[in-house]
Design a protein around this motif. Structure first.
Motif, PDB file in Angstrom:
ATOM      1  N   THR A  15       0.823  -1.213   0.000  1.00 26.83           N
ATOM      2  CA  THR A  15       0.000   0.000   0.000  1.00 26.83           C
ATOM      3  C   THR A  15       0.860   1.266   0.000  1.00 26.83           C
ATOM      4  O   THR A  15       0.313   2.371   0.109  1.00 26.83           O
ATOM      5  CB  THR A  15      -0.932   0.019   1.230  1.00 26.83           C
ATOM      6  OG1 THR A  15      -0.132  -0.066   2.420  1.00 26.83           O
ATOM      7  CG2 THR A  15      -1.921  -1.135   1.182  1.00 26.83           C
ATOM      8  N   CYS A  16       2.166   1.105  -0.126  1.00 27.18           N
ATOM      9  CA  CYS A  16       3.063   2.262  -0.124  1.00 27.18           C
ATOM     10  C   CYS A  16       2.926   3.040  -1.427  1.00 27.18           C
ATOM     11  O   CYS A  16       2.993   2.468  -2.509  1.00 27.18           O
ATOM     12  CB  CYS A  16       4.508   1.799   0.052  1.00 27.18           C
ATOM     13  SG  CYS A  16       5.682   3.164  -0.013  1.00 27.18           S
ATOM     14  N   THR A  17       2.745   4.348  -1.315  1.00 32.62           N
ATOM     15  CA  THR A  17       2.575   5.195  -2.501  1.00 32.62           C
ATOM     16  C   THR A  17       3.840   5.959  -2.856  1.00 32.62           C
ATOM     17  O   THR A  17       3.809   6.787  -3.776  1.00 32.62           O
ATOM     18  CB  THR A  17       1.412   6.184  -2.288  1.00 32.62           C
ATOM     19  OG1 THR A  17       1.722   7.042  -1.176  1.00 32.62           O
ATOM     20  CG2 THR A  17       0.101   5.454  -2.049  1.00 32.62           C
ATOM     21  N   GLY A  20       8.883   5.081  -7.073  1.00 33.89           N
ATOM     22  CA  GLY A  20      10.244   4.752  -7.484  1.00 33.89           C
ATOM     23  C   GLY A  20      11.079   3.981  -6.487  1.00 33.89           C
ATOM     24  O   GLY A  20      12.264   3.752  -6.739  1.00 33.89           O
ATOM     25  N   CYS A  21      10.502   3.557  -5.380  1.00 35.47           N
ATOM     26  CA  CYS A  21      11.299   2.824  -4.379  1.00 35.47           C
ATOM     27  C   CYS A  21      11.521   1.390  -4.858  1.00 35.47           C
ATOM     28  O   CYS A  21      10.567   0.690  -5.194  1.00 35.47           O
ATOM     29  CB  CYS A  21      10.590   2.819  -3.030  1.00 35.47           C
ATOM     30  SG  CYS A  21      11.521   1.869  -1.798  1.00 35.47           S
ATOM     31  N   PRO A  22      12.769   0.928  -4.850  1.00 30.24           N
ATOM     32  CA  PRO A  22      13.049  -0.447  -5.289  1.00 30.24           C
ATOM     33  C   PRO A  22      12.574  -1.504  -4.302  1.00 30.24           C
ATOM     34  O   PRO A  22      12.598  -2.692  -4.618  1.00 30.24           O
ATOM     35  CB  PRO A  22      14.578  -0.468  -5.424  1.00 30.24           C
ATOM     36  CG  PRO A  22      15.050   0.576  -4.468  1.00 30.24           C
ATOM     37  CD  PRO A  22      13.987   1.654  -4.476  1.00 30.24           C
ATOM     38  N   ASP A  29      13.454  -6.440   2.697  1.00 29.86           N
ATOM     39  CA  ASP A  29      14.345  -5.281   2.591  1.00 29.86           C
ATOM     40  C   ASP A  29      13.651  -4.009   3.044  1.00 29.86           C
ATOM     41  O   ASP A  29      14.263  -3.137   3.674  1.00 29.86           O
ATOM     42  CB  ASP A  29      14.831  -5.117   1.149  1.00 29.86           C
ATOM     43  CG  ASP A  29      15.824  -6.200   0.751  1.00 29.86           C
ATOM     44  OD1 ASP A  29      16.367  -6.875   1.654  1.00 29.86           O
ATOM     45  OD2 ASP A  29      16.042  -6.372  -0.452  1.00 29.86           O
ATOM     46  N   CYS A  30      12.372  -3.896   2.715  1.00 33.14           N
ATOM     47  CA  CYS A  30      11.587  -2.728   3.131  1.00 33.14           C
ATOM     48  C   CYS A  30      11.567  -2.616   4.657  1.00 33.14           C
ATOM     49  O   CYS A  30      11.897  -1.563   5.220  1.00 33.14           O
ATOM     50  CB  CYS A  30      10.172  -2.868   2.573  1.00 33.14           C
ATOM     51  SG  CYS A  30       9.021  -1.592   3.113  1.00 33.14           S
ATOM     52  N   LEU A  31      11.207  -3.697   5.312  1.00 28.49           N
ATOM     53  CA  LEU A  31      11.126  -3.686   6.773  1.00 28.49           C
ATOM     54  C   LEU A  31      12.481  -3.376   7.400  1.00 28.49           C
ATOM     55  O   LEU A  31      12.591  -2.517   8.286  1.00 28.49           O
ATOM     56  CB  LEU A  31      10.605  -5.029   7.281  1.00 28.49           C
ATOM     57  CG  LEU A  31      10.490  -5.174   8.797  1.00 28.49           C
ATOM     58  CD1 LEU A  31       9.531  -4.140   9.384  1.00 28.49           C
ATOM     59  CD2 LEU A  31      10.040  -6.572   9.164  1.00 28.49           C
ATOM     60  N   SER A  33      15.110  -1.893   6.128  1.00 29.91           N
ATOM     61  CA  SER A  33      15.593  -0.532   5.860  1.00 29.91           C
ATOM     62  C   SER A  33      14.907   0.479   6.761  1.00 29.91           C
ATOM     63  O   SER A  33      15.533   1.428   7.244  1.00 29.91           O
ATOM     64  CB  SER A  33      15.401  -0.165   4.384  1.00 29.91           C
ATOM     65  OG  SER A  33      14.044   0.002   4.070  1.00 29.91           O
ATOM     66  N   HIS A  34      13.632   0.275   6.998  1.00 24.73           N
ATOM     67  CA  HIS A  34      12.928   1.224   7.874  1.00 24.73           C
ATOM     68  C   HIS A  34      13.268   1.007   9.348  1.00 24.73           C
ATOM     69  O   HIS A  34      13.466   1.975  10.080  1.00 24.73           O
ATOM     70  CB  HIS A  34      11.420   1.153   7.634  1.00 24.73           C
ATOM     71  CG  HIS A  34      11.011   1.917   6.416  1.00 24.73           C
ATOM     72  ND1 HIS A  34      11.062   3.288   6.341  1.00 24.73           N
ATOM     73  CD2 HIS A  34      10.588   1.497   5.200  1.00 24.73           C
ATOM     74  CE1 HIS A  34      10.673   3.686   5.144  1.00 24.73           C
ATOM     75  NE2 HIS A  34      10.378   2.623   4.422  1.00 24.73           N
ATOM     76  N   LEU A  35      13.350  -0.248   9.781  1.00 22.87           N
ATOM     77  CA  LEU A  35      13.708  -0.499  11.188  1.00 22.87           C
ATOM     78  C   LEU A  35      15.075   0.071  11.523  1.00 22.87           C
ATOM     79  O   LEU A  35      15.285   0.569  12.631  1.00 22.87           O
ATOM     80  CB  LEU A  35      13.666  -2.001  11.491  1.00 22.87           C
ATOM     81  CG  LEU A  35      12.273  -2.628  11.612  1.00 22.87           C
ATOM     82  CD1 LEU A  35      12.409  -4.134  11.842  1.00 22.87           C
ATOM     83  CD2 LEU A  35      11.449  -1.984  12.711  1.00 22.87           C
ATOM     84  N   PRO A  41       7.406   0.339   7.780  1.00 23.89           N
ATOM     85  CA  PRO A  41       7.001   0.430   6.373  1.00 23.89           C
ATOM     86  C   PRO A  41       5.663   1.150   6.194  1.00 23.89           C
ATOM     87  O   PRO A  41       4.830   1.200   7.113  1.00 23.89           O
ATOM     88  CB  PRO A  41       6.881  -1.039   5.947  1.00 23.89           C
ATOM     89  CG  PRO A  41       7.750  -1.790   6.891  1.00 23.89           C
ATOM     90  CD  PRO A  41       7.620  -1.054   8.207  1.00 23.89           C
ATOM     91  N   GLY A  42       5.460   1.651   5.010  1.00 22.10           N
ATOM     92  CA  GLY A  42       4.238   2.379   4.705  1.00 22.10           C
ATOM     93  C   GLY A  42       2.969   1.593   4.950  1.00 22.10           C
ATOM     94  O   GLY A  42       1.937   2.162   5.315  1.00 22.10           O
ATOM     95  N   CYS A  43       3.029   0.270   4.774  1.00 21.95           N
ATOM     96  CA  CYS A  43       1.824  -0.553   4.939  1.00 21.95           C
ATOM     97  C   CYS A  43       1.349  -0.617   6.384  1.00 21.95           C
ATOM     98  O   CYS A  43       0.242  -1.095   6.646  1.00 21.95           O
ATOM     99  CB  CYS A  43       2.062  -1.955   4.388  1.00 21.95           C
ATOM    100  SG  CYS A  43       3.450  -2.819   5.171  1.00 21.95           S
TER     101      CYS A  43
HETATM  102  S1  SF4 Z   1       7.659   1.652   2.806  1.00 23.79           S
HETATM  103 FE1  SF4 Z   1       9.629   2.612   2.332  1.00 23.79          FE
HETATM  104  S2  SF4 Z   1      11.048   0.978   1.702  1.00 23.79           S
HETATM  105 FE2  SF4 Z   1       8.947   0.180   1.696  1.00 23.79          FE
HETATM  106  S3  SF4 Z   1       8.279   0.376  -0.423  1.00 23.79           S
HETATM  107 FE3  SF4 Z   1       7.605   2.216   0.665  1.00 23.79          FE
HETATM  108  S4  SF4 Z   1       9.231   3.735   0.440  1.00 23.79           S
HETATM  109 FE4  SF4 Z   1      10.051   1.728  -0.138  1.00 23.79          FE
END
Ligand code: SF4
Length: 66
Positions: A15-17, A20-22, A29-31, A33-35, A41-43
């Motif tokens: 649900t992340c808007t 361009g985020c890989p 990786d999302c979790l 990187s944010h932790l 994460p956005g979700c």
């Molecule tokens: S929550 Fe952060 S790391 Fe995850 S997809 Fe969105 S911008 Fe990328």
């Protein structure tokens, strides 16, 4: 790193808007990187709060406080 076998399912759930985020659909990786930045994460956020792109623990607590 190996391609995630859940990627297509994750993409439907993401649900992340943020454009361009890989890490879209790369939940591990999302979790991580944010932790590492004391964020989530956005979700984890309701839609209106997600759009602010403030992923901090403080923003999470504020978004879900009653
Ligand atoms: S929550 Fe952060 S790391 Fe995850 S997809 Fe969105 S911008 Fe990328």
């Amino acid at each position: 790193m190996a391609e995630c076998s859940q990627k297509s399912i994750n993409m439907e759930r993401c649900t992340c808007t943020y454009p361009g985020c890989p890490n879209h659909a790369n939940c591990c990786d999302c979790l991580h990187s944010h932790l590492a930045k004391k964020q989530l994460p956005g979700c984890c956020f309701p839609a209106d709060a997600e759009k602010s792109y403030d992923r901090s623990f403080e923003a999470f607590a504020k978004a879900w406080s009653l």
